[in-house]
Write a protein that holds these residues in place. Structure first.
Motif, mmCIF file in Angstrom:
data_model
loop_
_atom_site.group_PDB
_atom_site.id
_atom_site.type_symbol
_atom_site.label_atom_id
_atom_site.label_comp_id
_atom_site.label_asym_id
_atom_site.label_seq_id
_atom_site.Cartn_x
_atom_site.Cartn_y
_atom_site.Cartn_z
ATOM 1 N N LEU A 159 -16.862 -116.921 -86.290
ATOM 2 C CA LEU A 159 -15.938 -116.814 -87.420
ATOM 3 C C LEU A 159 -14.553 -117.332 -87.041
ATOM 4 N N ALA A 160 -14.167 -117.167 -85.780
ATOM 5 C CA ALA A 160 -12.873 -117.688 -85.336
ATOM 6 C C ALA A 160 -12.851 -119.211 -85.364
ATOM 7 N N LEU A 161 -14.013 -119.853 -85.330
ATOM 8 C CA LEU A 161 -14.102 -121.310 -85.388
ATOM 9 C C LEU A 161 -14.167 -121.848 -86.820
ATOM 10 N N ASP A 162 -14.377 -120.968 -87.794
ATOM 11 C CA ASP A 162 -14.601 -121.430 -89.167
ATOM 12 C C ASP A 162 -13.322 -121.991 -89.774
ATOM 13 N N PRO A 163 -13.302 -123.281 -90.151
ATOM 14 C CA PRO A 163 -12.107 -123.858 -90.757
ATOM 15 C C PRO A 163 -11.777 -123.261 -92.114
ATOM 16 N N LEU A 164 -12.781 -122.740 -92.830
ATOM 17 C CA LEU A 164 -12.495 -122.086 -94.110
ATOM 18 C C LEU A 164 -11.622 -120.861 -93.899
ATOM 19 N N LEU A 165 -11.995 -120.041 -92.941
ATOM 20 C CA LEU A 165 -11.231 -118.826 -92.668
ATOM 21 C C LEU A 165 -9.864 -119.167 -92.091
ATOM 22 N N ALA A 166 -9.818 -120.124 -91.181
ATOM 23 C CA ALA A 166 -8.545 -120.497 -90.567
ATOM 24 C C ALA A 166 -7.559 -121.038 -91.591
ATOM 25 N N GLY A 167 -8.070 -121.628 -92.675
ATOM 26 C CA GLY A 167 -7.199 -122.209 -93.689
ATOM 27 C C GLY A 167 -6.719 -121.233 -94.744
ATOM 28 N N LEU A 168 -7.185 -119.991 -94.719
ATOM 29 C CA LEU A 168 -6.774 -118.998 -95.711
ATOM 30 C C LEU A 168 -5.450 -118.348 -95.306
ATOM 31 N N PRO A 169 -4.693 -117.853 -96.281
ATOM 32 C CA PRO A 169 -3.382 -117.261 -95.980
ATOM 33 C C PRO A 169 -3.483 -116.051 -95.058
ATOM 34 N N ASP A 170 -2.411 -115.796 -94.335
ATOM 35 C CA ASP A 170 -2.338 -114.573 -93.538
ATOM 36 C C ASP A 170 -2.503 -113.376 -94.466
ATOM 37 N N GLY A 171 -3.190 -112.371 -94.004
ATOM 38 C CA GLY A 171 -3.417 -111.194 -94.830
ATOM 39 C C GLY A 171 -4.717 -111.241 -95.604
ATOM 40 N N THR A 172 -5.413 -112.383 -95.584
ATOM 41 C CA THR A 172 -6.711 -112.470 -96.243
ATOM 42 C C THR A 172 -7.727 -111.670 -95.435
ATOM 43 N N PRO A 173 -8.359 -110.659 -96.039
ATOM 44 C CA PRO A 173 -9.316 -109.846 -95.278
ATOM 45 C C PRO A 173 -10.684 -110.511 -95.189
ATOM 46 N N VAL A 174 -11.482 -110.008 -94.272
ATOM 47 C CA VAL A 174 -12.871 -110.438 -94.109
ATOM 48 C C VAL A 174 -13.765 -109.313 -94.600
ATOM 49 N N VAL A 175 -14.755 -109.634 -95.439
ATOM 50 C CA VAL A 175 -15.724 -108.641 -95.902
ATOM 51 C C VAL A 175 -17.107 -109.093 -95.450
ATOM 52 N N LEU A 176 -17.743 -108.272 -94.632
ATOM 53 C CA LEU A 176 -19.077 -108.583 -94.120
ATOM 54 C C LEU A 176 -20.131 -107.934 -95.013
ATOM 55 N N LEU A 177 -20.758 -108.721 -95.863
ATOM 56 C CA LEU A 177 -21.880 -108.242 -96.662
ATOM 57 C C LEU A 177 -23.138 -108.466 -95.825
ATOM 58 N N VAL A 305 -21.059 -132.464 -88.617
ATOM 59 C CA VAL A 305 -19.887 -131.812 -89.187
ATOM 60 C C VAL A 305 -18.663 -132.620 -88.826
ATOM 61 N N GLY A 306 -17.583 -132.368 -89.524
ATOM 62 C CA GLY A 306 -16.399 -133.180 -89.323
ATOM 63 C C GLY A 306 -15.382 -132.613 -88.372
ATOM 64 N N ALA A 307 -15.191 -131.292 -88.336
ATOM 65 C CA ALA A 307 -14.153 -130.737 -87.478
ATOM 66 C C ALA A 307 -14.358 -129.255 -87.305
ATOM 67 N N VAL A 308 -13.831 -128.714 -86.256
ATOM 68 C CA VAL A 308 -13.848 -127.270 -86.056
ATOM 69 C C VAL A 308 -12.458 -126.821 -85.666
ATOM 70 N N SER A 309 -12.189 -125.540 -85.896
ATOM 71 C CA SER A 309 -10.892 -124.976 -85.545
ATOM 72 C C SER A 309 -11.041 -124.096 -84.328
ATOM 73 N N LEU A 310 -10.078 -124.158 -83.442
ATOM 74 C CA LEU A 310 -10.075 -123.282 -82.287
ATOM 75 C C LEU A 310 -9.306 -122.002 -82.576
ATOM 76 N N GLY A 311 -8.883 -121.813 -83.833
ATOM 77 C CA GLY A 311 -8.158 -120.600 -84.197
ATOM 78 C C GLY A 311 -6.684 -120.702 -83.859
#
Length: 322
Positions: A159-177, A305-311
């Protein structure tokens, strides 16, 4: 040797001790069973992952294992959860979801620690759906739909590598369904919160995923079995990872502080409204930071894939795996 240093950072694993075992490291990073014989090709795959420039900042073998999953396509468009205005989350259930109804996800049981910010929450959470999981693992699907059972540490790194999560604003929570991801000591959500730097919600109960019907949404709801107590939702904050003895690390929250926070989260102001998450397949588009060739399922075991984030503030580097 760099692999020798990274294996000592793996928590709760015999890899940390004793002489360096290349085959054991290969099994860990590639997700092989402990009894599987390691081939020369698989050792070469380990070195390709370890020497990739995206892994220069890897903190442990778990980071390499997570990156290998990225190369396999776990972040491709087919594994992206569509939402109104763009993509916010991952769908590892194996079903195609264009619309998701989370209004039944909490159920009717009392929730002493509050309820997850689903529905019309602002900011909208990053949501992870998985049909299989538990307190110490999550089953994710790659670009071809092949399941991979990943440990708590590897999942947090993923999840720390996910560019979707890395691109969301600070304070965005994670919900594990994810069924029972919050069971037993909250180890899994705490690891995710600590690694991503975001509040992470999980349930100790089972979840049922009802497939999408014609004209209707897919539905997430609690699953109760005879003799079992209803699951409870809880949240974890960064900094709550416990030491090997099960105690909070110095300066981190203990049970009383967590209970107090939970009561604050359960206040009317933080109440969850339920509702549906909508988004057409076209709105999902390629994941943020990924190339238009984000998923080529059906053309071999890999997913380009095109890119990954290192967080954190790490930059993006292009990658491609045929």
């Amino acid at each position: 040797m760099r692999l020798g240093a990274l294996r000592r950072a793996v928590t709760g694993s015999p890899l940390r001790e004793g002489p360096f075992d290349l085959d054991a490291v290969t099994r860990y990073v590639l997700g092989l069973s402990e009894r599987e014989a390691v081939t020369k090709v698989q050792r070469g795959e380990l070195f390709r992952v370890a020497l990739d420039e995206n892994m220069e900042g890897a903190r442990s073998l778990a980071g390499l294992a997570a990156f290998r999953l990225v190369l396999d396509g776990v972040f491709c468009v087919a594994r992206t959860l569509p939402r109104t205005g763009g993509s916010r989350g991952r769908n590892w259930t194996g079903g195609r979801i264009r619309e998701l109804d989370t209004s039944q996800a909490v159920g009717v049981a009392q929730q002493p620690y509050g309820v997850p910010p689903l529905g019309e929450a602002d900011p909208a959470p990053y949501v992870v759906l998985a049909a299989e999981g538990g307190h110490d693992h999550v089953v994710v699907l790659d670009g071809d739909g092949t399941p991979h059972r990943v440990t708590t540490e590897v999942f947090a790194e993923l999840l720390a590598l996910d560019p979707l999560l890395a691109g969301l604003p600070d304070g965005t929570p994670v919900v594990l369904l994810v069924p029972e991801a919050g069971a037993r000591g909250l180890d899994l959500p705490r690891a995710v919160a600590d690694r991503t730097g975001r509040t992470t919600w999980a349930t100790s109960g089972r979840l049922r995923f009802t497939p999408q019907t014609e004209g209707g949404p897919a539905v997430v709801s609690p699953e109760h079995r005879p003799g079992e107590t209803a699951g409870a939702w809880g949240f974890s904050e960064p900094g709550e990872v416990l030491d090997p003895a099960g105690a909070p690390l110095p300066g981190r929250a203990g049970p009383r502080e967590l209970l107090a926070r939970g009561r604050e989260r359960a206040s009317p102001r933080a109440a969850w409204t339920g509702g549906r998450v909508r988004g057409a397949e076209a709105a999902a588009g390629p994941a943020a930071g990924f190339s238009s060739s984000a998923c080529r399922a059906g053309r071999g075991p890999r997913c380009a894939v095109g890119a990954v984030s290192l967080g954190g503030n790490a930059g993006w580097r292009s990658i491609s795996r045929a």
